[in-house]
Scaffold this active site. Structure first.
Site, mmCIF file in Angstrom:
data_model
loop_
_atom_site.group_PDB
_atom_site.id
_atom_site.type_symbol
_atom_site.label_atom_id
_atom_site.label_comp_id
_atom_site.label_asym_id
_atom_site.label_seq_id
_atom_site.Cartn_x
_atom_site.Cartn_y
_atom_site.Cartn_z
ATOM 1 N N LYS A 240 0.861 -1.189 0.000
ATOM 2 C CA LYS A 240 0.000 0.000 0.000
ATOM 3 C C LYS A 240 0.889 1.228 0.000
ATOM 4 O O LYS A 240 2.043 1.175 0.454
ATOM 5 C CB LYS A 240 -0.886 0.025 1.252
ATOM 6 C CG LYS A 240 -2.146 0.832 1.061
ATOM 7 C CD LYS A 240 -3.187 0.051 0.297
ATOM 8 C CE LYS A 240 -4.449 0.835 0.068
ATOM 9 N NZ LYS A 240 -5.498 -0.003 -0.544
HETATM 10 P P1 NAD Z 1 -12.914 7.700 -2.826
HETATM 11 O O1 NAD Z 1 -11.970 8.759 -2.411
HETATM 12 O O2 NAD Z 1 -13.330 7.607 -4.250
HETATM 13 O O3 NAD Z 1 -14.270 7.784 -1.957
HETATM 14 C C1 NAD Z 1 -14.282 7.879 -0.571
HETATM 15 C C2 NAD Z 1 -15.665 8.401 -0.198
HETATM 16 O O4 NAD Z 1 -15.788 8.389 1.215
HETATM 17 C C3 NAD Z 1 -15.909 9.832 -0.658
HETATM 18 O O5 NAD Z 1 -17.237 9.955 -1.116
HETATM 19 C C4 NAD Z 1 -15.743 10.637 0.627
HETATM 20 O O6 NAD Z 1 -16.466 11.862 0.602
HETATM 21 C C5 NAD Z 1 -16.295 9.658 1.626
HETATM 22 N N1 NAD Z 1 -15.889 9.910 2.995
HETATM 23 C C6 NAD Z 1 -14.660 10.216 3.474
HETATM 24 N N2 NAD Z 1 -14.715 10.411 4.799
HETATM 25 C C7 NAD Z 1 -16.014 10.208 5.158
HETATM 26 C C8 NAD Z 1 -16.723 10.292 6.390
HETATM 27 N N3 NAD Z 1 -16.099 10.602 7.517
HETATM 28 N N4 NAD Z 1 -18.055 10.037 6.372
HETATM 29 C C9 NAD Z 1 -18.700 9.707 5.229
HETATM 30 N N5 NAD Z 1 -18.082 9.613 4.040
HETATM 31 C C10 NAD Z 1 -16.757 9.898 4.013
HETATM 32 O O7 NAD Z 1 -12.262 6.328 -2.334
HETATM 33 P P2 NAD Z 1 -12.587 4.848 -2.806
HETATM 34 O O8 NAD Z 1 -11.539 4.451 -3.755
HETATM 35 O O9 NAD Z 1 -14.015 4.735 -3.145
HETATM 36 O O10 NAD Z 1 -12.286 4.046 -1.451
HETATM 37 C C11 NAD Z 1 -13.272 3.924 -0.437
HETATM 38 C C12 NAD Z 1 -12.889 2.783 0.480
HETATM 39 O O11 NAD Z 1 -12.811 1.577 -0.289
HETATM 40 C C13 NAD Z 1 -11.534 2.912 1.161
HETATM 41 O O12 NAD Z 1 -11.596 2.307 2.424
HETATM 42 C C14 NAD Z 1 -10.620 2.137 0.245
HETATM 43 O O13 NAD Z 1 -9.438 1.690 0.890
HETATM 44 C C15 NAD Z 1 -11.526 0.989 -0.126
HETATM 45 N N6 NAD Z 1 -11.156 0.286 -1.344
HETATM 46 C C16 NAD Z 1 -11.033 0.947 -2.531
HETATM 47 C C17 NAD Z 1 -10.711 0.230 -3.675
HETATM 48 C C18 NAD Z 1 -10.633 0.899 -5.027
HETATM 49 O O14 NAD Z 1 -10.504 0.164 -6.026
HETATM 50 N N7 NAD Z 1 -10.735 2.206 -5.144
HETATM 51 C C19 NAD Z 1 -10.481 -1.147 -3.600
HETATM 52 C C20 NAD Z 1 -10.639 -1.802 -2.373
HETATM 53 C C21 NAD Z 1 -10.980 -1.062 -1.259
#
Ligand code: NAD
Length: 458
Positions: free
Chosen positions: A144
């Site tokens: 990561k």
């Molecule tokens: P992103 O930045 O696209 O979206 C994150 C979202 O969470 C945004 O809408 C943001 O406004 C919201 N957010 C942040 N803090 C918040 C809070 N306190 N309350 C409510 N909403 C809040 O990120 P993403 O890529 O969608 O990742 C989201 C999660 O999924 C993370 O935990 C990430 O590690 C996990 N993840 C992502 C992927 C990927 O392919 N992008 C893969 C596996 C896991």
């Protein structure tokens, strides 16, 4: 990303300032009502992942001296990223790339830009990737990366400079057969395009250096939606045995970003109804349904979630308690904790986010008969399609979207069936069974290649 986002502070004395300026901006935002409720977890992300690892390791009787190999990462790189910001001042950010275990293949894992990124969080996310790639059975290890910065107060140009400088400083430990980054929180296809371009300056055009790239730069069809789509595939596998039909399902999304919005849009295609949703700026509810496609367009046009027509604003704390069939946490780690888990009224929790649930909350959910599909399998869709993108890049070949989605479905269904049958056989919940499957595969690979001594533990 709009240039209008610049809110970097100036002191007027012409001196270089530290990232504290960004911290101050964030604190200021919180004072002004932009607080980020829900982040009151009793444990850190690292403690959460360590707890689940140890629990499965206890169950399988993994010796302590083997465990120790997986408690700490193989390699940790911390770098300084000094950037001249658009106000003329230099700000210094901290960047991390942590490679947890590479027994099963090149290291793989996303890069997160967030003000709360620190070395422990990146360690936690890196080790989770080791188990996730093993559960999905794709030939990668776990890694990561992260930069401690706040994209909310940085311009497009500043983000580009941070990304390129970060790549310059970590490129020596990366490579298509060594370590392959991807997007995570606050990073996207554009970030990956910059990373690939920067790496290419030193090594020549190398699309397989990262995944989650734009389609115009050898990205894969289906990658952007893959994590959300994978969550939906997992739910569909679980639904019949829980007496749920997607067409009658009501769901709630916490964190309408990449993962959350795609999960919502694909659930909606199956006839499910989103009745509450949040992002970092607020939460809304409408029991008649919130159109996920329309909300996506509304946010993409620069509007706030709370301005979405026809919905009632609710607090982040109350979003947790909305009665629903499926709750999809898709924001940050530790947002379901011992202080709020008892308020949840969902039948199924599909963990789109990494480490959203603390062990104490997990226990409360188990007592309340909530069926938890854990992060280590539920959100593996992203890394699965990243694997497909890497394969396509190495072959300079492109699959169409249908082929990608079909292959993703096959991998996710297989992972679900393997983990759930293991859970039944051994009387475990899905999380314990998934860790068990993941750890076994990694330990076997590490032993077979001689990374850990084979003979002592037979
Ligand atoms: P992103 O930045 O696209 O979206 C994150 C979202 O969470 C945004 O809408 C943001 O406004 C919201 N957010 C942040 N803090 C918040 C809070 N306190 N309350 C409510 N909403 C809040 O990120 P993403 O890529 O969608 O990742 C989201 C999660 O999924 C993370 O935990 C990430 O590690 C996990 N993840 C992502 C992927 C990927 O392919 N992008 C893969 C596996 C896991």
């Amino acid at each position: 990303m709009a240039e209008t986002k610049t809110q970097t502070k100036t002191s007027g004395d012409g001196e270089a300032t530290s990232p504290l300026a960004v911290e101050e901006a964030k604190e200021q935002a919180q004072v002004e009502g932009e607080s980020k409720p829900g982040q009151q977890a009793e444990l850190s992300n690292l403690e959460i992942v360590r707890h689940y690892f140890d629990k499965a390791a206890d169950h399988m009787g993994l010796p302590d001296d083997v465990r120790v190999v997986f408690w700490t990462p193989y390699r940790e790189v911390t770098v300084q990223i000094p950037i001249k910001c658009t106000d003329g001042k230099i700000r210094v950010f901290s960047g991390y790339r942590i490679q947890h275990n590479g027994a099963r293949g090149p290291y793989k894992g996303g890069v997160r830009f967030h003000p709360e990124v620190d070395v422990d969080e990146v360690r936690a996310l890196a080790s989770l990737m080791t188990w996730k790639t093993a559960v999905a059975n794709v030939p990668f290890g776990g890694a990561k990366g992260g930069v401690n910065c706040d994209p909310e107060v940085l311009t497009h140009d500043e983000l580009q400079r941070i990304t390129r400088s970060f790549m310059d400083k970590i490129e020596k430990v990366l490579g298509p057969t060594r370590d392959i980054p991807a997007p995570d929180v606050n990073t996207n296809a554009q970030t990956m395009a910059w990373m690939m371009d920067e790496y290419g300056k030193l090594h020549g055009h190398t699309p397989a250096i990262c995944t989650g790239k734009p389609l115009s730069l050898e990205g894969s069809h289906g990658r952007e939606a893959a994590t959300g789509r994978g969550c939906v595939y997992m739910f569909r596998e679980a639904a019949p045995s829980l007496g749920l039909s997607p067409a009658d399902t009501k769901f709630v999304v916490q964190g309408f970003g990449n993962v959350g919005s795609w999960a919502a849009r694909i659930m909606q295609q199956l006839g499910s109804k989103m009745i509450a949703v949040s992002d970092v700026h607020g939460a809304i509810r409408n029991d008649e349904g919130i159109d996920a496609d329309a909300l996506q367009k509304h946010l993409a046009s620069g509007n706030r979630i709370t301005e979405f027509p026809g919905s009632e604003e609710v607090s982040a704390e109350d979003l947790i308690a909305v009665p629903c069939d499926v709750f999809i946490p898709a924001a940050l780690g530790g947002m379901i904790h011992e202080g709020n888990a008892h308020r949840m009224q969902c039948k199924v929790l599909v963990e789109g986010a990494n480490s959203p649930t603390t062990p104490a909350a997990d226990e409360i959910l188990r007592e309340n008969d909530t069926y938890v599909i854990p992060d280590v399998m539920a959100n593996a869709g992203g890394v699965v399609v990243s694997y497909f993108e890497w394969v396509q890049n190495l072959q300079h070949f492109r699959w169409d979207e249908r082929e990608v989605n079909d292959k993703l479905g096959n991998v996710m269904r297989k992972a679900y069936r393997e983990v759930s049958s293991r859970a039944k056989e051994e009387g475990l919940d899905l999380r314990e069974a998934a860790y068990l499957v993941g750890i076994e595969r990694v330990v076997e690979a590490a032993r077979t290649r001689g990374y850990i001594d084979h003979t002592d533990h037979e």
